[in-house]
Design an enzyme around this catalytic site. Structure first.
Site, PDB file in Angstrom:
ATOM      1  N   ASP A   1       8.364  -2.256  -5.806  1.00 32.20           N
ATOM      2  CA  ASP A   1       7.368  -1.838  -5.046  1.00 32.20           C
ATOM      3  C   ASP A   1       7.148  -0.971  -6.449  1.00 32.20           C
ATOM      4  O   ASP A   1       5.696  -0.589  -6.987  1.00 32.20           O
ATOM      5  CB  ASP A   1       7.173  -2.430  -3.730  1.00 32.20           C
ATOM      6  CG  ASP A   1       7.385  -3.403  -3.309  1.00 32.20           C
ATOM      7  OD1 ASP A   1       6.821  -4.224  -3.996  1.00 32.20           O
ATOM      8  OD2 ASP A   1       6.776  -3.116  -1.775  1.00 32.20           O
TER       9      ASP A   1
ATOM     10  N   SER B   1       0.728  -1.178   0.191  1.00 32.87           N
ATOM     11  CA  SER B   1      -0.239  -0.149   0.315  1.00 32.87           C
ATOM     12  C   SER B   1       0.938   1.021   0.155  1.00 32.87           C
ATOM     13  O   SER B   1       0.373   1.868  -0.508  1.00 32.87           O
ATOM     14  CB  SER B   1      -1.304   0.416   1.622  1.00 32.87           C
ATOM     15  OG  SER B   1      -0.049  -0.132   2.967  1.00 32.87           O
TER      16      SER B   1
ATOM     17  N   TYR C   1      14.316  -6.211   8.112  1.00 34.86           N
ATOM     18  CA  TYR C   1      14.726  -5.983   6.721  1.00 34.86           C
ATOM     19  C   TYR C   1      15.826  -5.246   6.333  1.00 34.86           C
ATOM     20  O   TYR C   1      16.890  -5.531   5.457  1.00 34.86           O
ATOM     21  CB  TYR C   1      13.262  -5.167   6.150  1.00 34.86           C
ATOM     22  CG  TYR C   1      13.341  -4.936   4.765  1.00 34.86           C
ATOM     23  CD1 TYR C   1      13.320  -5.594   3.582  1.00 34.86           C
ATOM     24  CD2 TYR C   1      14.522  -4.551   3.763  1.00 34.86           C
ATOM     25  CE1 TYR C   1      12.554  -5.488   2.765  1.00 34.86           C
ATOM     26  CE2 TYR C   1      14.380  -3.447   2.930  1.00 34.86           C
ATOM     27  CZ  TYR C   1      13.975  -4.281   1.685  1.00 34.86           C
ATOM     28  OH  TYR C   1      13.609  -4.443   0.254  1.00 34.86           O
TER      29      TYR C   1
END
Length: 402
Positions: free
Chosen positions: A190, A145, A240
């Site tokens: 993304d 998103s 990450y």
């Protein structure tokens, strides 16, 4: 009488620019983008629309509407639906709360502010903006998103001032916002998927050149399901960044052996195996995942070109094993759901998807088996209302005439 224009209803004037960008699900190719490798994302039918108008001051005001959240669903129909038509409508209780406006959450506002500030540095952009966000992206389903939001915001602001932002510039700007505002040192996957995807296709993305090949999803007897199997997470609070640092440390070893190696993308599987004993075992595992994941992604693209869904599913299963064992970016909760689905007849492939460390799973499922997925996921998922969504491969971002 209230205005039918949602932007005017909130801000008392029409929007000057409007754009929509989709979310994405990644079929295969995770933790390869920041290693200049390959990925195979699909843009989904849900997305985020951003309307903007410049202000005369430097204030940035952001209002958010989550117009539809399909993550809470009624029971699936008894008969198998047609391919790419498997997402039930939301329950009436959900619709009762549709389009309830609220001040944007701090994360959304930070992304919008980051885009506006980076564009202002280019010159010719006002510092202040009124911004309305409307999203139907299901929450907690790992559909990126934040990239949908940053891409839509950038396109809407550029349109409002009459500027044309090169696609490469837009992708890099949105990646920089993730770095500076979210603290996530991600790659181009993304925003590139949100911007460049073609409807009906999976997109083979070369993350070094940001070039793409649009491969038709000729899966006549299969559906792609996105599943939220465990609680979501903030990537900035996950390992990450640590994984990226580990990849950089492994890369340094291969660069010492060969100056031609720019990124782990340039390391062959043979070289990675030959050098494994010379590396710290942890770094060897990280490197092996990236190197083999690039190979799997290219093979998956070839399987799609041939229409070989069985080979694609096998590669997805191998990818999950690698992310679980070598890259350690899965979780016990996700592994439990993946194992249960992989044992289900008609499920060709299942894997943790996205950056990992959370609860998003993608599955390639025969249409005849789709309705067997829901009860299994709901019985073992680590969240009360897991989203089980059928993906329709959709087009990338667009500017809307408002």
């Amino acid at each position: 009488m209230s205005s039918p224009d949602p932007f005017a209803r909130h801000f008392g004037r029409p929007a000057a620019g409007s754009a929509r960008a989709p979310g994405r699900v990644n079929l295969i190719g995770d933790h390869t983008d920041y290693c200049e490798g390959f990925a195979l994302p699909v843009a989904v039918q849900w997305g985020t629309r951003v309307r903007v108008a410049p202000r005369e001051d430097a204030l940035i005001r952001v209002i958010s509407e989550h117009i539809l959240d399909p993550s809470v669903q009624p029971a699936a129909p008894a008969q198998p639906p047609a391919p790419n038509d498997l997402v039930p409508s939301p329950a009436p209780a959900d619709l009762a709360h549709a389009a309830a406006a609220r001040d944007a959450d701090p994360g959304a506002e930070a992304y919008v502010r980051g885009v506006a500030e980076l564009l202002a540095r280019r010159g010719g952009y006002p510092p202040g903006w009124d911004v309305l966000i409307a999203s139907d992206l299901p929450r907690a389903a790992g559909l990126s998103s934040s990239a949908a939001l940053t891409v839509a915001t950038a396109l809407a602001i550029c349109y409002a001032v009459g500027d044309a932002l090169d696609r490469g510039e837009c992708i890099e700007l949105c990646r920089e916002v993730e770095h500076s505002r979210a603290g996530v040192p991600c790659g181009v996957l993304d925003p590139a998927a949100a911007l460049l995807a073609t409807g009906g296709c999976a997109m083979l993305l070369d993350c070094r050149s940001v070039s793409t090949e649009q491969i038709p999803l000729a899966l006549a007897d299969c559906a792609i399901l996105a599943v939220s199997a465990a609680p979501s997470r903030r990537l900035a609070d996950s390992p990450y960044a640590q994984r990226r640092a580990e990849c950089e440390s492994a890369l340094a070893h291969f660069r010492r052996l060969s100056p031609q190696v720019r990124a782990l993308r340039d390391v062959t599987p043979q070289s990675a195996r030959a050098q494994a004993s010379q590396l710290d075992p942890l770094l060897a595992s990280r490197a092996m995942h990236v190197v083999e994941e690039n190979r799997r992604t290219l093979e998956a693209a070839d399987a799609l070109r041939r229409g070989d869904e069985v080979a694609l599913g096998r590669l997805m299963n191998e990818s999950h094993a690698s992310l679980r064992d070598l890259f350690e970016s899965s979780s016990p909760e996700v592994d439990r759901v993946v194992a249960a689905l992989q044992s289900l007849p008609g499920v060709l492939g299942t894997r943790v998807t996205g950056a990992g460390f959370g609860g998003a799973v993608v599955a390639l499922v025969r249409n005849s088996a789709v309705h067997a997925v829901e009860p299994i996921v709901r019985s073992i998922a680590a969240i009360a209302n897991p989203a089980i969504l059928c993906v329709v491969a959709s087009a990338g971002a667009r500017i809307d005439a408002d």
